[in-house]
Enzyme design. Structure first.
Site, PDB file in Angstrom:
ATOM      1  CD  GLU A   1      -2.360   1.863   0.329  1.00  8.35           C
ATOM      2  OE1 GLU A   1      -2.048   3.002  -0.047  1.00  8.35           O
ATOM      3  OE2 GLU A   1      -3.238   1.196  -0.221  1.00  8.35           O
TER       4      GLU A   1
ATOM      5  CB  CYS B   1      -3.942   3.000   3.587  1.00  7.51           C
ATOM      6  SG  CYS B   1      -5.414   1.976   3.465  1.00  7.51           S
TER       7      CYS B   1
END
Length: 108
Positions: free
Chosen positions: A46, A80
């Site tokens: 990510e 995130c």
């Protein structure tokens, strides 16, 4: 989740894992991918895009501030999808900043 500097990361990456998850920047992501390749370890990267918040002049500012504060403080901002910046109609800027600052002060 492991918090540490380069030595800790290098020690972890020298081990064989079933799967490696990494959230962060692309420079370190490349290092993680290279280390994983040595053991053919699957990797989930990510590499963090940006998550803007758009606030127009019709927004319910109390709801916006509550939701934004929650989203930004969730897991100390280490999610995130945590908001990175705000784009706001200039006519609402001062109102937003004042309300958000009060929300932050009330949380301490």
């Amino acid at each position: 989740c492991v918090h540490g500097g380069v030595p800790a990361a290098e020690a972890l990456l020298s081990q064989q894992w079933d799967h490696i998850f990494y959230t962060g920047n692309s420079v370190v992501g490349r290092v993680v991918m290279q280390a994983a390749a040595k053991h053919l370890t699957p990797v989930t990267l990510e590499l963090g895009g940006k998550s803007p918040v758009f606030i127009d002049k019709t927004a319910d500012m109390k709801a916006v501030v509550n939701r934004l504060f929650f989203a930004k403080s969730l897991n100390q901002g280490q999610a995130c999808v945590a908001p990175d910046y705000v784009l706001i109609d200039e006519s609402r800027e001062t109102e937003f900043v004042d309300m958000f600052n009060k929300q932050v002060a009330a949380s301490n």
